[in-house]
Design a protein around this motif. Structure first.
Motif, PDB file in Angstrom:
ATOM      1  N   THR A 219      39.792  21.058  40.453  1.00 58.05           N
ATOM      2  CA  THR A 219      40.694  20.114  39.794  1.00 58.05           C
ATOM      3  C   THR A 219      41.440  19.262  40.803  1.00 58.05           C
ATOM      4  O   THR A 219      41.835  18.150  40.485  1.00 58.05           O
TER       5      THR A 219
ATOM      6  N   TYR B 261      35.605  25.125  28.494  1.00 56.05           N
ATOM      7  CA  TYR B 261      36.302  24.698  29.707  1.00 56.05           C
ATOM      8  C   TYR B 261      35.454  23.665  30.445  1.00 56.05           C
ATOM      9  O   TYR B 261      35.967  22.638  30.903  1.00 56.05           O
TER      10      TYR B 261
ATOM     11  N   ALA C  81      43.950  26.278  34.851  1.00 57.18           N
ATOM     12  CA  ALA C  81      43.013  27.134  35.582  1.00 57.18           C
ATOM     13  C   ALA C  81      43.574  28.544  35.714  1.00 57.18           C
ATOM     14  O   ALA C  81      42.862  29.537  35.525  1.00 57.18           O
ATOM     15  N   ALA C  82      44.881  28.629  36.013  1.00 57.06           N
ATOM     16  CA  ALA C  82      45.496  29.951  36.160  1.00 57.06           C
ATOM     17  C   ALA C  82      45.446  30.709  34.840  1.00 57.06           C
ATOM     18  O   ALA C  82      45.072  31.892  34.788  1.00 57.06           O
ATOM     19  N   LEU C  83      45.780  30.020  33.759  1.00 58.06           N
ATOM     20  CA  LEU C  83      45.775  30.668  32.454  1.00 58.06           C
ATOM     21  C   LEU C  83      44.364  31.124  32.088  1.00 58.06           C
ATOM     22  O   LEU C  83      44.149  32.223  31.560  1.00 58.06           O
TER      23      LEU C  83
ATOM     24  N   ALA D 223      38.509  37.248  38.969  1.00 62.48           N
ATOM     25  CA  ALA D 223      39.385  36.308  38.270  1.00 62.48           C
ATOM     26  C   ALA D 223      40.162  35.467  39.269  1.00 62.48           C
ATOM     27  O   ALA D 223      40.319  34.252  39.080  1.00 62.48           O
ATOM     28  N   ALA D 224      40.623  36.111  40.345  1.00 63.21           N
ATOM     29  CA  ALA D 224      41.355  35.351  41.365  1.00 63.21           C
ATOM     30  C   ALA D 224      40.435  34.305  41.987  1.00 63.21           C
ATOM     31  O   ALA D 224      40.825  33.148  42.179  1.00 63.21           O
TER      32      ALA D 224
ATOM     33  N   ALA E  24      51.569  35.518  30.134  1.00 60.84           N
ATOM     34  CA  ALA E  24      50.121  35.714  30.043  1.00 60.84           C
ATOM     35  C   ALA E  24      49.700  36.940  30.853  1.00 60.84           C
ATOM     36  O   ALA E  24      48.846  37.721  30.413  1.00 60.84           O
TER      37      ALA E  24
ATOM     38  N   LEU F 192      37.852  32.943  40.586  1.00 61.64           N
ATOM     39  CA  LEU F 192      37.648  31.908  39.563  1.00 61.64           C
ATOM     40  C   LEU F 192      38.781  30.901  39.608  1.00 61.64           C
ATOM     41  O   LEU F 192      38.577  29.683  39.580  1.00 61.64           O
ATOM     42  N   PHE F 193      40.010  31.431  39.706  1.00 59.06           N
ATOM     43  CA  PHE F 193      41.169  30.538  39.746  1.00 59.06           C
ATOM     44  C   PHE F 193      41.103  29.628  40.959  1.00 59.06           C
ATOM     45  O   PHE F 193      41.294  28.415  40.851  1.00 59.06           O
TER      46      PHE F 193
ATOM     47  N   LEU G   7      38.372  26.961  40.427  1.00 57.47           N
ATOM     48  CA  LEU G   7      38.740  25.950  39.428  1.00 57.47           C
ATOM     49  C   LEU G   7      39.860  25.065  39.941  1.00 57.47           C
ATOM     50  O   LEU G   7      39.853  23.849  39.751  1.00 57.47           O
ATOM     51  N   ALA G   8      40.845  25.681  40.598  1.00 57.55           N
ATOM     52  CA  ALA G   8      41.961  24.885  41.115  1.00 57.55           C
ATOM     53  C   ALA G   8      41.453  23.928  42.185  1.00 57.55           C
ATOM     54  O   ALA G   8      41.851  22.755  42.219  1.00 57.55           O
TER      55      ALA G   8
ATOM     56  N   ALA H 254      41.970  31.887  34.187  1.00 58.55           N
ATOM     57  CA  ALA H 254      41.585  33.038  35.003  1.00 58.55           C
ATOM     58  C   ALA H 254      42.248  34.310  34.484  1.00 58.55           C
ATOM     59  O   ALA H 254      41.614  35.375  34.423  1.00 58.55           O
TER      60      ALA H 254
ATOM     61  N   LEU I 191      52.994  31.743  32.410  1.00 61.13           N
ATOM     62  CA  LEU I 191      52.032  32.525  33.183  1.00 61.13           C
ATOM     63  C   LEU I 191      52.460  33.987  33.284  1.00 61.13           C
ATOM     64  O   LEU I 191      51.621  34.889  33.196  1.00 61.13           O
TER      65      LEU I 191
END
Lengths: 162, 102, 389, 499
Positions: A108, D180, B12-14, A97-98, A17, A100-101, A104-105, B16, A14
């Protein structure tokens, strides 16, 4: 042990990335990207998908990164460190983006994924090979045609004039 | 053993981070790199799901192989386009590509 | 008998149990891991120390010279003073170099050379890790060197280095394909990618069944290691010393070691895939012979590559690319298809292999004929000497 | 996969073989060591090889007519797929005929252009019959990658390269997002088969389904919406439509867009039926946004390609009404497939009309290189037939009888009314009124503004004439005698794995 390894690898991947999307020097970003690819190959090994790990190294690092690095070198003025790396709305985008994370988290962790008790197939590669000429015969052939078409197209577009 | 959600949160982190790269970067090649990060996040998802939920069949494996194949083809065409445009414009900055307005 | 034929495996087991008697399990794993890693890292260094002197002697003989003859009997210790000289040289980093990448590249290229040895079987059971994707692993590790070369060429901030890097990357990518095709025909024949198993199943050396794959592999290997006649990257008269022109001292040494490490590695792979690896007379009864046979076969291939280097003139870049794309790739594709078809025929194995051999020989003859005709047409168009009207 | 399945793949196989044949035929006579032969223009008869291939592929559809079954584990052979395959083949044939004189003067790689169009027709055939997420993803990327190349085909043209880069960046991102979503569906169900997904989702609890379904639908919609250029995934469309070679624009805005709708319908109906209330609401919202934004922006355009680009976004909004109106299933009055048959009729009518409109644009641009609306001044005097044809196409786009567009709009709006989605129908009708304004503006310029003094008459090559004539005739035919199309569409709403 495995969990510790996972955490270390995740931190490495990460942060690499993050470097990819924030580094000013594009070529450095490309090399950080290669580190990400290696990290992901590591996760594939953790997941007992050795074949995918090797394919990851072969295609992503051997082919795609090389292409990207060539692209950066051939379009060299973009390396100019004076240029801003982000467009004007990068703050907003970062917030998005934050968000979105987080979404999504949350998804999940909320969804009850069906877990299996099946054991690893004995020879996954043999089975995969058989699948590619069995169940996945049509997609497999389509992928091959796709590669040929992409190659022809790339040559038409990028070939030197005259 | 690592729980499945760890992999999913990692992906998910990747994803984002890749999305941020796509939306925030000015350079077309950098945007492409963001896309590659997103595709890699998807691959982690696919293989984690394969390992934890559907071990019997290699669907996740096959899907990931196709994703990687397509990514290679896509990168080839994309890089060709960048080079062609760079020859005309001396730039592949997305914001400077503004021959058309409206 | 059972104990003897698995000599090395049992030796390893005894060693592990010896350690286990006084160490916790994780320490045993760690120690074994470190030993294997050290061996892997040492292989390229060993290769450099021995192969440089071998190469200089052989090339000297081919060119009717004597070669190194000062240090030790027949000059065989020449490598030692060379190494000392290299280590004591000043380590120069160009002013405008991209320093992190400049320093990382030599390590990375060495890593690529060392990792290859992880899946090469020296004898029955003497293998770092018999991966079930062994052959593919070899190809994948090769791509690390590509990245390292680009890194070195770019970070030097020198146009010759960059051009050299571009050239060799084009070369590496082009020749990777015939190389993979040649390896794939072996994999298709035996139905496994495990290096150890490929040797076990090689009742006769595959050189005798797949000569085309072998020739393709050797040519591709020469190109992959950047050796003459494919040494465009180092063509002194054109781009000086290629991508590592700016390196000196120990960092130059890493490139040097990686080069010879790769040479030995590709030869060892060829010996494993095509010459039966460690197999040989009485190797089953006396497993110690295994590594010996393997070593001899590897050195034979190394000699072959040096012989090629000593006698062939350098290719031009277009000739180099044309050889890969117009000769080796079609040939390799045909070969792979032919093998894949033949092993599906409902015939006894020896007959399948005979058919494969026949197809190989035929393909080779056709290729050579076509190449000869093309060469004649080329020469005639250019009005060269030696053309028959 | 058995050999018997190959007969259902005939159209794809024929198209790919024809493309390969064109690649090879084009190379004959070119020598790599002789640059002159390399840059020599393509043989003119190659386009007829391409048209022949398309005709053969259309014949290849026949064995699959009336069948509903799974083919080769990955594909659906059903009337729905056949309809869209026929649509794709017709669309590409019209585009190739229209491109004939235009491409030859602008690029040395004409042979490859026809071949790539055939390849993309094959890709559409695969997209519309994909019954598995893996197949779907591959086919969509196949179509996308071919389209990127086509959009950037004039590599020395600034606009073309820019169009392709924008298309590429948006497309690559959209497909990654869609992927995704697919991975989430795979994780929740353990399968990538559309019917299998529907089955596995049906066994889930309500709350769980929402947590999974909401994100999955949105993520998938990004990918499908990109192909169909729905707002807010449409940003690439105006620039790409304006910058790409005009025949490619005609292709992207019709056949490629139809593929986006086909896959949207197939996936949502056959894999996510349990989430129907969710996606109906979402699609209705997207539909309103799409038509409103498309129309309001189209009014301001001065470039006819760009105007048609925004108009095509707006048209996508109307079409989406039909998909959203599928909720009528629950209603007592309507049949189960109302809405979808409207979508099919609309797409067919729109394809014919829009290709025809772009054919006229090609004709004018080929002669003068001009694509501004003001360059169409006095077209009635310079090229009366072209002007009349464009008049018909614009009427059809605006949805005025007796043209094809009217029939299409009638059916989708009718479906919305029957599904009790009155607000949606009203907003649609308002948008039609707005759109009539800018369509008729072009008509005004053509008919009533005098031409520039130096404007020459427009000479049109024969294949292009044929395209204009055929599309014009079809537009009127569907408008006057729509029975056959309605019947065909009614029969074609049968999807594999529909519950």
């Amino acid at each position: 042990m495995e969990q510790l390894f996972f955490i270390l690898l995740a931190l490495l991947t990460l942060s690499a990335a993050l470097m990819v999307v924030t580094t000013r020097n594009l070529l450095h970003a490309a090399f950080w990207l290669i580190l990400v690819f290696f990290g992901i190959a590591g996760f594939f090994i953790l997941l007992h998908a050795e074949f995918l790990a090797v394919v990851q190294v072969l295609i992503y690092i051997g082919a795609i990164s090389t292409l990207i690095i060539f692209a950066i070198m051939l379009t060299r003025r973009i390396m100019d460190p004076q240029q801003p790396r982000f467009n004007s709305q990068w703050g907003l985008v970062g917030g998005l983006a934050a968000l979105l994370f987080v979404v999504l988290a949350a998804v999940t962790t909320r969804v009850a994924w069906p877990t299996t008790s099946a054991t690893l197939p004995a020879e996954p590669i043999k089975q995969l090979g058989a699948d590619f000429v069995g169940v996945y015969a049509v997609p497999f052939e389509v992928a091959s045609v796709l590669l040929v078409v992409a190659m022809i197209g790339a040559i038409i577009i990028a070939r030197e004039r005259g | 053993m690592v729980p499945l959600t760890w992999y999913l949160v990692l992906a998910a982190a990747l994803f984002a981070i890749g999305m941020f790269g796509v939306l925030a970067r000015k350079n077309a090649v950098a945007v492409l790199m963001g896309v590659e990060l997103m595709l890699n996040a998807v691959n982690i998802n696919l293989l984690a799901f394969w390992r934890y939920t559907a071990l019997g069949e290699l669907v996740g494996h096959a899907f990931a192989v196709f994703v990687i194949t397509v990514a290679a083809a896509e990168a080839a065409v994309g890089v060709a386009l960048f080079i062609a445009v760079y020859r005309q414009r001396d730039t592949v900055n997305v914001e400077e590509l503004d021959a058309m307005k409206g | 008998m059972e104990y003897i034929s698995n000599f090395f495996v049992n030796l390893g087991n005894s060693w592990t149990s010896l350690l286990s008697s006084f160490l916790p399990p994780w320490a045993v794993i760690l120690i074994n891991f470190i030993i294997v890693a050290l061996l892997l890292v040492l292989m390229p260094v060993i290769a450099t120390m021995t192969l440089t002197i071998m190469e200089r002697k052989i090339i000297a003989r081919i060119q009717n010279r004597i070669g190194p003859n000062r240090v030790g009997p027949w000059g065989i210790f020449q490598a030692i003073p060379d190494a000392i000289k290299l280590l004591t040289k000043e380590d120069i980093v160009p002013v405008n170099a991209d320093k992190p990448l400049f320093n990382l590249a030599p390590l990375l290229i060495f890593l690529g050379a060392a990792l290859l040895w992880a899946v090469i079987p020296f004898g029955r059971g003497v293998i770092g890790q018999d991966l079930n994707v062994g052959v593919l692993y070899l190809v994948a590790v090769g791509s690390i060197s590509t990245i390292a070369i680009v890194m070195a060429g770019w970070s030097s901030n020198n146009k010759f280095a960059l051009i050299g890097a571009f050239r060799i990357v084009a070369q590496l990518l082009s020749y990777e394909i015939p190389m993979v095709l040649a390896m794939a025909s072996v994999v298709a024949l035996v139905g496994t990618m495990k290096m150890g198993e490929i040797v076990e199943l090689q009742s006769i050396p595959f050189l005798l069944i797949l000569p085309v794959a072998f020739i393709t592999y050797i040519l591709a290997a020469a190109a992959e290691t950047g050796r003459a006649p494919f040494d465009l990257v180092e063509a002194d008269s054109e781009i000086v010393a290629g991508y590592f022109i700016e390196y000196s001292g120990l960092k130059f040494g890493w490139f040097y070691i990686a080069e010879y490490g790769n040479l030995l590695a590709v030869s060892a792979i060829a010996a494993t895939l095509f010459l039966g690896g460690w197999r040989g007379p009485f190797a089953d009864q006396a497993p110690v012979l295994g590594p010996l046979y393997f070593g001899i076969k590897t050195i034979l291939i190394v000699f072959l590559l040096m012989w090629i280097r000593g006698t062939w003139p350098r290719f031009r870049i277009d000739q180099m690319l044309a050889l890969a794309w117009k000769v080796l790739v079609p040939l390799g594709l045909f070969n792979l298809l032919w093998v894949a078809t033949m092993i599906k025929l409902p015939l006894p194995v020896w007959l399948q292999w005979a058919f494969i051999l026949a197809g190989n020989v035929l393909a080779l003859l056709v290729t050579l004929t076509l190449m000869g005709q093309a060469a004649k047409r080329y020469a005639a168009r250019r009005g060269m000497v030696g053309t028959r009207a | 996969m058995s050999l018997n399945d190959l007969i259902f793949l005939l159209p794809e196989l024929i198209l790919l073989l024809a493309a390969a044949a064109i690649f090879i035929l084009d190379l004959i006579g070119r020598r790599p060591d002789d640059p002159d032969t390399l840059m020599r223009p393509a043989k003119p008869w190659l386009s007829y090889v391409a048209l022949g291939g398309l005709a053969a592929a259309a014949l290849g559809l026949l064995p699959g007519v009336g069948q509903t079954r799974q083919v080769a584990a990955m594909l659906a052979a059903d009337p729905f797929a056949i309809f869209f395959k026929a649509l794709a083949i017709l669309g590409v044939a019209l585009v190739i005929a229209a491109a004939l004189p235009y491409m030859r003067t602008r690029t040395p790689y004409v042979g490859e252009f026809y071949a790539l169009l055939l390849v993309s027709a094959a890709a559409i055939c695969l997209v519309v019959s994909a019954a598995n997420l893996i197949m779907l993803y591959l086919a969509m990327e196949f179509l996308s990658i071919t389209s990127y190349v086509l959009a950037g085909y004039f590599r020395e043209d600034r606009k073309s390269g820019e169009a392709a880069i924008k298309y590429f960046l948006y497309g690559a991102t959209a497909s990654a997002v869609m992927l995704y979503g697919m991975s989430l569906l795979y994780g929740a169900t353990g399968t990538t088969d559309l019917a299998g997904i529907a089955q596995a989702l049906g066994q889930r609890g309500r709350a769980d389904l929402l947590w999974l379904g909401g994100p999955a639908i949105i993520l998938l919609l990004v990918g499908f919406g990109f192909k169909a250029s729905l707002v807010p995934f449409h940003q690439w469309a105006p620039d790409t439509y304006e910058g790409a070679p005009t025949p490619v624009t005609a292709f992207l805005s019709t056949a490629s867009k139809a593929a986006g709708f086909a896959i949207l319908i197939r996936v949502f109906l056959s894999a996510l039926p349990d989430l129907q209330p969710l996606w109906v609401a979402l699609l209705a919202l997207v539909s309103v946004l799409t038509m409103t934004l498309g129309n309001l922006t189209a009014i301001r355009q001065t470039n006819i390609k760009r105007m048609l680009a925004f108009s095509s976004i707006a048209q996508a909004g109307y079409i989406l009404i039909g998909v959203a109106a599928v909720a009528a299933e629950s209603g007592a009055t309507a049949g189960p497939f109302d809405g979808i048959n409207g979508v099919l009729i609309y797409l067919f009518a729109y394809l014919v009309t829009n290709v025809g409109a772009f054919a006229v644009v090609i004709a004018v641009e080929n002669r003068s290189g001009k694509v501004e609306i003001k360059d169409y001044a006095g077209l009635i005097r310079r090229a009366p037939w072209l002007a009349v044809a464009l008049f018909i196409f614009l009427l059809s786009l605006a949805g005025i009888p007796p043209t094809a567009g009217f029939v299409g709009k009638l059916f989708v709006f009718g479906a919305a009314v029957r599904a009790a989605m009155i607000p949606l129908a009203v907003i649609g009708a308002l948008n039609v009124v707005v759109s009539a304004f800018y369509y008729l503006n072009v008509v005004r310029v053509m008919f009533f503004v005098p031409p520039e003094p130096d404007a020459e008459p427009v000479v049109v090559a024969r294949p292009l004439q044929a395209t204009v004539l055929l599309t014009g005739a079809l537009t009127l035919l569907i408008g006057l005698l729509p029975g056959w199309l309605i019947q065909w569409a009614d029969q074609s709403v049968r999807l594999l794995a529909w519950r």
